[in-house]
Design a protein around this motif. Structure first.
Motif, PDB file in Angstrom:
ATOM      1  N   LYS A 223       0.694  -1.270   0.004  1.00  0.00           N
ATOM      2  CA  LYS A 223       0.031   0.091   0.003  1.00  0.00           C
ATOM      3  C   LYS A 223       0.795   1.458   0.017  1.00  0.00           C
ATOM      4  O   LYS A 223       0.255   2.269  -0.032  1.00  0.00           O
ATOM      5  CB  LYS A 223      -0.756   0.108   1.151  1.00  0.00           C
ATOM      6  CG  LYS A 223      -1.940  -1.180   1.264  1.00  0.00           C
ATOM      7  CD  LYS A 223      -2.929  -1.228   2.637  1.00  0.00           C
ATOM      8  CE  LYS A 223      -3.782  -2.405   2.508  1.00  0.00           C
ATOM      9  NZ  LYS A 223      -4.743  -2.332   3.767  1.00  0.00           N
ATOM     10  N   PHE A 224       2.111   1.172   0.353  1.00  0.00           N
ATOM     11  CA  PHE A 224       3.019   2.412   0.417  1.00  0.00           C
ATOM     12  C   PHE A 224       3.561   2.685  -1.235  1.00  0.00           C
ATOM     13  O   PHE A 224       4.486   3.322  -1.335  1.00  0.00           O
ATOM     14  CB  PHE A 224       4.315   1.975   1.259  1.00  0.00           C
ATOM     15  CG  PHE A 224       3.628   2.143   2.661  1.00  0.00           C
ATOM     16  CD1 PHE A 224       3.678   3.289   3.317  1.00  0.00           C
ATOM     17  CD2 PHE A 224       3.204   0.779   3.374  1.00  0.00           C
ATOM     18  CE1 PHE A 224       3.447   3.177   4.510  1.00  0.00           C
ATOM     19  CE2 PHE A 224       2.887   0.877   4.735  1.00  0.00           C
ATOM     20  CZ  PHE A 224       2.764   1.912   5.540  1.00  0.00           C
ATOM     21  N   ALA A 225       3.324   1.770  -2.169  1.00  0.00           N
ATOM     22  CA  ALA A 225       4.061   2.008  -3.424  1.00  0.00           C
ATOM     23  C   ALA A 225       3.624   3.251  -4.036  1.00  0.00           C
ATOM     24  O   ALA A 225       4.525   3.819  -4.913  1.00  0.00           O
ATOM     25  CB  ALA A 225       3.339   0.641  -4.286  1.00  0.00           C
ATOM     26  N   ASP A 226       2.508   3.805  -3.893  1.00  0.00           N
ATOM     27  CA  ASP A 226       2.228   5.072  -4.835  1.00  0.00           C
ATOM     28  C   ASP A 226       2.522   6.395  -3.866  1.00  0.00           C
ATOM     29  O   ASP A 226       2.636   7.406  -4.198  1.00  0.00           O
ATOM     30  CB  ASP A 226       0.664   5.216  -4.787  1.00  0.00           C
ATOM     31  CG  ASP A 226      -0.058   5.015  -3.682  1.00  0.00           C
ATOM     32  OD1 ASP A 226       0.490   5.069  -2.516  1.00  0.00           O
ATOM     33  OD2 ASP A 226      -1.588   5.124  -3.705  1.00  0.00           O
ATOM     34  N   ASN A 252      -2.379   8.445 -10.734  1.00  0.00           N
ATOM     35  CA  ASN A 252      -3.118   7.572 -11.861  1.00  0.00           C
ATOM     36  C   ASN A 252      -2.204   6.909 -12.561  1.00  0.00           C
ATOM     37  O   ASN A 252      -2.451   6.137 -13.599  1.00  0.00           O
ATOM     38  CB  ASN A 252      -3.944   8.643 -12.824  1.00  0.00           C
ATOM     39  CG  ASN A 252      -5.099   9.334 -11.837  1.00  0.00           C
ATOM     40  OD1 ASN A 252      -5.813   8.320 -11.208  1.00  0.00           O
ATOM     41  ND2 ASN A 252      -5.129  10.621 -12.055  1.00  0.00           N
ATOM     42  N   CYS A 253      -0.840   7.013 -12.436  1.00  0.00           N
ATOM     43  CA  CYS A 253       0.129   6.408 -13.316  1.00  0.00           C
ATOM     44  C   CYS A 253       1.422   6.193 -12.556  1.00  0.00           C
ATOM     45  O   CYS A 253       1.854   6.999 -11.698  1.00  0.00           O
ATOM     46  CB  CYS A 253       0.413   7.289 -14.516  1.00  0.00           C
ATOM     47  SG  CYS A 253       1.298   9.049 -14.379  1.00  0.00           S
ATOM     48  N   ALA A 254       2.236   5.495 -13.123  1.00  0.00           N
ATOM     49  CA  ALA A 254       3.835   5.310 -12.498  1.00  0.00           C
ATOM     50  C   ALA A 254       4.256   6.611 -12.328  1.00  0.00           C
ATOM     51  O   ALA A 254       5.132   6.663 -11.254  1.00  0.00           O
ATOM     52  CB  ALA A 254       4.203   4.303 -13.261  1.00  0.00           C
ATOM     53  N   THR A 255       4.467   7.489 -13.304  1.00  0.00           N
ATOM     54  CA  THR A 255       5.110   8.774 -12.768  1.00  0.00           C
ATOM     55  C   THR A 255       4.634   9.589 -11.913  1.00  0.00           C
ATOM     56  O   THR A 255       5.417  10.036 -11.194  1.00  0.00           O
ATOM     57  CB  THR A 255       4.916   9.747 -14.348  1.00  0.00           C
ATOM     58  OG1 THR A 255       5.211   8.812 -15.537  1.00  0.00           O
ATOM     59  CG2 THR A 255       5.812  10.808 -14.286  1.00  0.00           C
ATOM     60  N   GLU A 256       3.290   9.442 -11.469  1.00  0.00           N
ATOM     61  CA  GLU A 256       3.042  10.437 -10.429  1.00  0.00           C
ATOM     62  C   GLU A 256       3.393   9.579  -9.229  1.00  0.00           C
ATOM     63  O   GLU A 256       3.388  10.170  -8.117  1.00  0.00           O
ATOM     64  CB  GLU A 256       1.392  10.460 -10.546  1.00  0.00           C
ATOM     65  CG  GLU A 256       0.953  11.443 -11.830  1.00  0.00           C
ATOM     66  CD  GLU A 256      -0.593  11.447 -11.831  1.00  0.00           C
ATOM     67  OE1 GLU A 256      -1.217  10.919 -11.088  1.00  0.00           O
ATOM     68  OE2 GLU A 256      -0.964  12.265 -12.514  1.00  0.00           O
ATOM     69  N   MET A 257       3.142   8.444  -9.229  1.00  0.00           N
ATOM     70  CA  MET A 257       3.723   7.533  -7.972  1.00  0.00           C
ATOM     71  C   MET A 257       5.085   7.734  -7.705  1.00  0.00           C
ATOM     72  O   MET A 257       5.299   7.905  -6.465  1.00  0.00           O
ATOM     73  CB  MET A 257       3.382   6.196  -8.211  1.00  0.00           C
ATOM     74  CG  MET A 257       1.948   5.677  -8.187  1.00  0.00           C
ATOM     75  SD  MET A 257       1.486   4.039  -9.097  1.00  0.00           S
ATOM     76  CE  MET A 257       2.186   3.093  -7.574  1.00  0.00           C
TER      77      MET A 257
END
Length: 307
Positions: A223-226, A252-257
């Motif tokens: 749950k900490f991945a983003d 909403n995407c890997a870049t934002e995460m």
């Protein structure tokens, strides 16, 4: 009289000039502090601490210790110390005048220490080596290294509040009798706790325990991945509010995460919580160990914080 195995190497100059007894056991070892370490200020500090502790403890007995290895070798002061600290009553003479009686007295004392501390023979660092024929021999031969190990163990057990300095290391010389003669090697040895290694080992043990025995709890780590929960946790524990414009509350995407996690890593680094490099992509990719390491840093910093 030809010196025995232990006496032969009490001084560095003896390394090349004093042979072993003919009946010395093959594989028998001797380890002592390299003279180059004897002037180590931290080692001197440790010795003075132990001397002051003994003298304070035995003040009423009018005992004054000036040298650990010179004054403790025959067991007399150790006898008084154990009686005072542990109320131990040992069935030996208070004063042993002959070498034979002194050795017997010291053997009884060391056996009492091992029993009180509930240590196996392999854990007795003052024994030098489990193959030694007499585990009290090194102390009787006034070996500083063995004497320090013994006193530190006694102090930790009977007076755990004694502020023994950590991370004190010394250079040691190890001598072993082999078929072809003597084998020597130099090494560095910690005689008091290496805090960095202990903390690292504790962290590794905790992770291994979690991976092995509680794999179901690892799902929560994902749950900490983003980076969202991680950022909110950092702000909550650090006592400050993170402007919602600085990160993506619902990425909403890997870049934002990745942006979120990079911000979290930067905050941890700036706050002095991270002392090792962290690849933010590993957390985004849900790498368990990296995520746990970061969480452990937070835990270590704020574990005493009231909630």
């Amino acid at each position: 009289m030809e010196p025995d195995f232990f006496t032969a190497f009490a001084q560095p100059s003896a390394l090349h000039h004093s042979p072993l007894k003919n009946d010395a056991i093959q594989g028998e070892k001797r380890k002592f502090i390299n003279p180059t370490s004897c002037n180590n200020p931290k080692l001197e500090e440790l010795q003075m601490l132990l001397i002051d502790w003994i003298n304070t403890t035995l003040k009423q007995e009018h005992i004054v210790v000036k040298s650990l290895e010179e004054d403790l070798f025959d067991g007399l002061i150790l006898h008084h110390l154990l009686e005072k600290l542990g109320s131990l009553r040992l069935e030996v003479e208070k004063i042993a005048l002959t070498e034979k009686k002194q050795k017997h007295k010291l053997a009884v004392i060391l056996e009492a220490v091992a029993q009180s501390l509930q240590l196996e023979e392999s854990q007795l660092k003052w024994s030098v080596d489990c193959m030694c024929r007499s585990k009290m021999q090194a102390i009787f031969q006034k070996d500083l290294l063995s004497t320090l190990y013994l006193l530190i163990a006694i102090a930790k057990h009977f007076q755990p509040d004694l502020p023994i300095p950590s991370n004190i290391s010394v250079e040691v010389i190890i001598i072993e009798r082999t078929l072809t003669g003597l084998r020597t090697e130099n090494a560095v040895e910690y005689i008091t706790e290496n805090r960095e290694n202990l903390e690292g080992q504790a962290k590794a043990d905790a992770f291994d325990e979690l991976f092995t025995h509680a794999p179901d709890k690892l799902d929560a780590v994902k749950k900490f991945a983003d980076g969202v929960i991680l950022l909110l946790l950092i702000g909550q524990l650090g006592g400050y509010f993170l402007n919602l414009r600085e990160f993506f509350l619902t990425p909403n995407c890997a870049t934002e995460m990745l942006h979120n996690v990079n911000l979290a890593v930067a905050l941890l680094t700036d706050g002095g919580l991270l002392d090792f490099p962290v690849n933010a992509e590993d957390i985004v990719n849900r790498d368990m160990k990296t995520t746990l390491q970061v969480l452990y840093c937070l835990y270590s910093k704020y574990k005493t914080k009231e909630t």
